[in-house]
Design an enzyme around this catalytic site. Structure first.
Site, PDB file in Angstrom:
ATOM      1  N   GLU A  38       5.339  27.357 -26.042  1.00 35.21           N
ATOM      2  CA  GLU A  38       5.060  26.663 -24.780  1.00 35.21           C
ATOM      3  C   GLU A  38       6.293  25.843 -24.374  1.00 35.21           C
ATOM      4  OE1 GLU A  38       2.019  23.762 -25.566  1.00 35.21           O
ATOM      5  OE2 GLU A  38       1.551  23.399 -23.454  1.00 35.21           O
ATOM      6  N   LYS A 108      -1.693  27.250 -17.455  1.00 33.27           N
ATOM      7  CA  LYS A 108      -2.562  26.647 -18.481  1.00 33.27           C
ATOM      8  C   LYS A 108      -3.784  25.981 -17.855  1.00 33.27           C
ATOM      9  CE  LYS A 108      -2.177  23.607 -22.564  1.00 33.27           C
ATOM     10  NZ  LYS A 108      -1.220  22.749 -23.310  1.00 33.27           N
ATOM     11  N   CYS A 141      -1.553  26.894 -26.010  1.00 36.45           N
ATOM     12  CA  CYS A 141      -1.797  25.727 -26.867  1.00 36.45           C
ATOM     13  C   CYS A 141      -3.257  25.268 -26.856  1.00 36.45           C
ATOM     14  CB  CYS A 141      -0.832  24.613 -26.450  1.00 36.45           C
ATOM     15  SG  CYS A 141      -0.522  23.420 -27.785  1.00 36.45           S
ATOM     16  N   VAL A 168       0.414  19.596 -31.908  1.00 38.90           N
ATOM     17  CA  VAL A 168       0.656  18.375 -32.678  1.00 38.90           C
ATOM     18  C   VAL A 168      -0.518  18.065 -33.608  1.00 38.90           C
ATOM     19  CG1 VAL A 168       2.260  17.335 -31.042  1.00 38.90           C
ATOM     20  CG2 VAL A 168      -0.191  16.967 -30.743  1.00 38.90           C
TER      21      VAL A 168
END
Lengths: 262, 262
Positions: A38, A108, A141, A168
């Protein structure tokens, strides 16, 4: 066919340098399909929509054109995440470029929280793209946490989920095994690595890019740090067979009339 | 509140003995909610629908009544899987019995393949049951592989997924972490153990019963073999908070208008 996930740490704001890194990594390994992270050209932690806009690309512009050239040169399909400039707006998008010059963009749909200050959320449904004889679905993601993302793509016939990521949190890589299993599709998660310290935040991205088979087997997995191109030789036809057992079909056994999904 | 998963190896056809085992295990540990395995009274590998019918229970009959007595005695809720006799038909069901005498039945919607020769598939939608001030959703074993099962229950407000199982494949226990995470609910998988050798088949059940929190944390996990009652002290209110991050909500961020789930 051979499919690849490309993992690296984009340098914030260094579009040209990141493009070179992408080119070098793609060129280092033969594959029919490459999935890159990404926001691979810009980095992640923007201080404002204006900053994102200044580092964004037009899907028809020269930077995405460089990927199209690379795809043509290698006879491959490339999927890469980028900040998409669309007039005054910016989307967190991915583009699929084919060896024939086609460019398909996915915006997205589910933005992760720092992104909500910067990007518009996707405004078009999940869609399958046919390229190089294979049906590909793009999700980005955080889309992973919504089972509807992979499900929408698989029900429309996606054989391979192309999943650029800047993860993350530590959950997604395991969850993608479930996404592959429940939909009987291949899943290629290309995650970034490295740390960004900007706008009072510090984020470390978790790497562990992976390629998962329709039976949940992890075919290839990268480390938590550093650059990598992981690959797997696959038969995409496996993803057209939805059999879980000789008498269970992941799609045919669905009972939509008994679900309550509103 | 304290919630428990009860794991053991039902003896095929020994309804009275299995009922005693259930009673003993439930009585060995204090809890507000007990979840027991699928087909806990009969065993699993039936040679025919007639055999299943002969080992099945009426939800209003004395065996399920024994669970109702046990629930009343302990002031607890009990969920247990059983072969449900419904006229000439047999369903692979679970019943929730409350301390107030209520009995709610769920009929397994997605049958695993040997079951297709024996049971009728469930004919009623996924439904949430309120008991002891908590909203409970029942799903059975193979229902796990269809994301719509847990999603249907969670979207209707289930705080705890009660999941009796007779698992033989190795994937579900990991996938239930994803089910808990994506729906921000507690999940209690009560799996059986042991091996059944009947009708030319041999099945070994995988145990590893588990309790998972809305953030994907495994709060308790049993071994692959033997009897166990695993427990966790939980606040079911956590499952009403769908926040994934300060600005992401697992339900509020859904974009049904962009999904393609037909």
């Amino acid at each position: 066919m051979k499919i690849a996930a490309v993992q690296f740490a984009p340098a914030f704001g260094e579009v040209e340098a990141n493009l070179r890194t992408c080119r070098n990594l793609v060129s280092s390994v033969e594959a029919d399909l490459y999935v890159l992270p990404e926001l691979a050209l810009s980095g992640y932690l923007f201080e404002s929509p204006e900053e994102a806009h200044s580092l964004a690309q037009d899907p028809e512009g020269s930077e995405i054109g460089a990927f199209a050239d690379l795809a043509a040169e290698r006879g491959s399909v490339i999927v890469v995440g980028f900040a998409e400039r669309a007039g005054e707006a910016v989307f967190n998008s991915s583009v699929l470029v084919g060896p024939d010059g086609r460019r398909s963009v996915y915006r997205k749909i589910h933005l992760f929280y720092p992104e909500k200050d910067v990007f518009l959320p996707g405004d078009r449904p999940f869609e399958v793209v046919e390229a190089a004889g294979v049906r590909l679905g793009m999700m980005i993601c955080f889309d992973w946490i919504f089972p509807e993302s992979a499900r929408s793509l698989a029900l429309q016939g996606a054989e391979i989920l192309c999943h650029p990521a800047n993860l993350v949190l530590p959950y997604c890589q395991d969850a993608m095994v479930t996404r592959a299993l429940e939909n009987r599709v291949f899943a290629v998660t290309a995650n970034r690595t490295g740390t960004e310290e900007r706008v009072g935040k510090e984020l470390t991205f978790t790497g562990l890019s992976e390629i998962v088979a329709p039976n949940g087997e992890i075919l290839a997995k990268a480390d938590t740090t550093g650059e990598a191109v992981i690959t797997a030789e696959i038969d995409p036809g496996r993803a057209r067979d939805k059999a879980v057992t000789p008498r269970n079909d992941a799609f045919g056994d669905r009972r939509p009339e008994l679900y309550r999904l509103d």
